[in-house]
Write a protein that holds these residues in place. Structure first.
Motif, mmCIF file in Angstrom:
data_model
loop_
_atom_site.group_PDB
_atom_site.id
_atom_site.type_symbol
_atom_site.label_atom_id
_atom_site.label_comp_id
_atom_site.label_asym_id
_atom_site.label_seq_id
_atom_site.Cartn_x
_atom_site.Cartn_y
_atom_site.Cartn_z
ATOM 1 N N HIS A 159 -1.838 -8.445 7.489
ATOM 2 C CA HIS A 159 -2.482 -7.437 6.639
ATOM 3 C C HIS A 159 -3.247 -6.397 7.455
ATOM 4 O O HIS A 159 -3.642 -5.371 6.914
ATOM 5 N N SER A 213 -4.902 -7.529 -1.447
ATOM 6 C CA SER A 213 -3.472 -7.488 -1.154
ATOM 7 C C SER A 213 -3.077 -6.074 -0.748
ATOM 8 O O SER A 213 -3.383 -5.114 -1.466
ATOM 9 N N PRO A 214 -2.399 -5.900 0.385
ATOM 10 C CA PRO A 214 -2.059 -4.545 0.848
ATOM 11 C C PRO A 214 -1.218 -3.739 -0.124
ATOM 12 O O PRO A 214 -1.283 -2.508 -0.111
ATOM 13 N N TRP A 226 2.160 -11.011 -1.597
ATOM 14 C CA TRP A 226 2.388 -10.197 -0.409
ATOM 15 C C TRP A 226 2.285 -11.103 0.819
ATOM 16 O O TRP A 226 1.458 -12.006 0.822
ATOM 17 N N PRO A 227 3.120 -10.936 1.858
ATOM 18 C CA PRO A 227 4.083 -9.856 2.079
ATOM 19 C C PRO A 227 5.479 -10.113 1.521
ATOM 20 O O PRO A 227 6.394 -9.318 1.755
#
Length: 255
Positions: free
Chosen positions: A109, A163-164, A175-176
């Motif tokens: 992240h 969360s990105p 995620w991812p």
């Protein structure tokens, strides 16, 4: 990289002492997905090497990379002597080899979104495996969790990393994995959870919090006040939820 991403070196020894490590089961999950022995592996954001030692102690040749010299110095104290190291952020990696396995443990992240997956694919052999995993630590008792949140709130509303891509925590695929499913470079995306519960003393839990970037970047007086407030609401020992969330994907042979 962000200030938070580069903050961990100041707490390298505490990171090694208080952050939970990874079990042999993680190695088994990754190797079962790979389906064959891994001849070369690269770690992104290796920190103090808690993930690297799991693979290296089972004979996997690893190149461990991290942008922080203090973290790499601590890593070298704990990994087998055959582990190679390189000081570099993910975006700076230009190795003259490709790897059968590339992995990131609680570090992905912090990488830049632009070009993330094409760059990742460039580090892997065709058919090679990428895996990202982490074990977010939380208090198992909701009442204790709420007491800690309330103690922290006047100074720090949230100590997590969002969360990105904005995937909510209740979503089936986290995620991812969500990004990997959309990437033209990878297929066979899987998510696995290795359940884990730990018991810590109140002091060790505060030690863990001292390695969390949201606290590290605060001025020292504010850190001290928050930790003092949290300590007052903690029982002598706390049960920790530390499930390991593993994402696995395979680099496509052709894109």
């Amino acid at each position: 990289m962000s200030r938070r991403a580069l903050s961990f070196g100041t707490m390298a020894q505490a990171y090694e002492r208080f952050r939970p490590g990874y079990p042999v089961e993680l190695f088994d999950v990754v190797m079962a997905y790979a389906g064959q022995p891994v001849s070369t592996a690269l770690e992104i954001g290796a920190g103090t090497g808690k993930a690297t030692r799991v693979l290296a102690r089972r004979g996997v040749p690893v190149l461990a990379t991290d942008p922080d010299t203090a973290m790499l110095a601590e890593l070298r104290k704990h990994v087998p002597p055959g582990v190679r190291t390189a000081r570099a952020a993910f975006e700076e990696l230009r190795p003259d080899e490709r790897f059968g396995l590339v992995y990131a443990a609680a570090a992905l992240h912090w990488t830049k979104p632009a070009g993330r997956w094409s760059r990742m694919a460039g580090l892997l052999e065709p058919g090679g495996v990428f895996t990202s995993f982490g074990r977010p630590v939380g208090l198992a008792d909701p009442a204790v969790e709420e007491a800690v949140r309330a103690a922290r709130a006047p100074f720090l509303e949230d100590d997590g990393v969002p969360s990105p891509d904005g995937t909510p925590p209740e979503h089936d695929m986290q995620w991812p994995g969500t990004e990997l499913q959309r990437s033209e470079w990878f297929d066979g995306v899987q998510q696995t959870v290795i359940e884990s519960r730990l018991t810590m003393s109140a002091g060790d839990f505060l030690g863990y919090l001292s390695t969390v970037s949201a606290y590290i970047v605060l001025p020292r007086p504010r850190q001290d006040e928050i930790f003092s407030r949290i300590l007052r609401v903690l029982p002598e020992t706390v049960e920790i939820s530390a499930d390991i969330i593993v994402h696995l994907a395979r680099r496509r042979h052709e894109t």
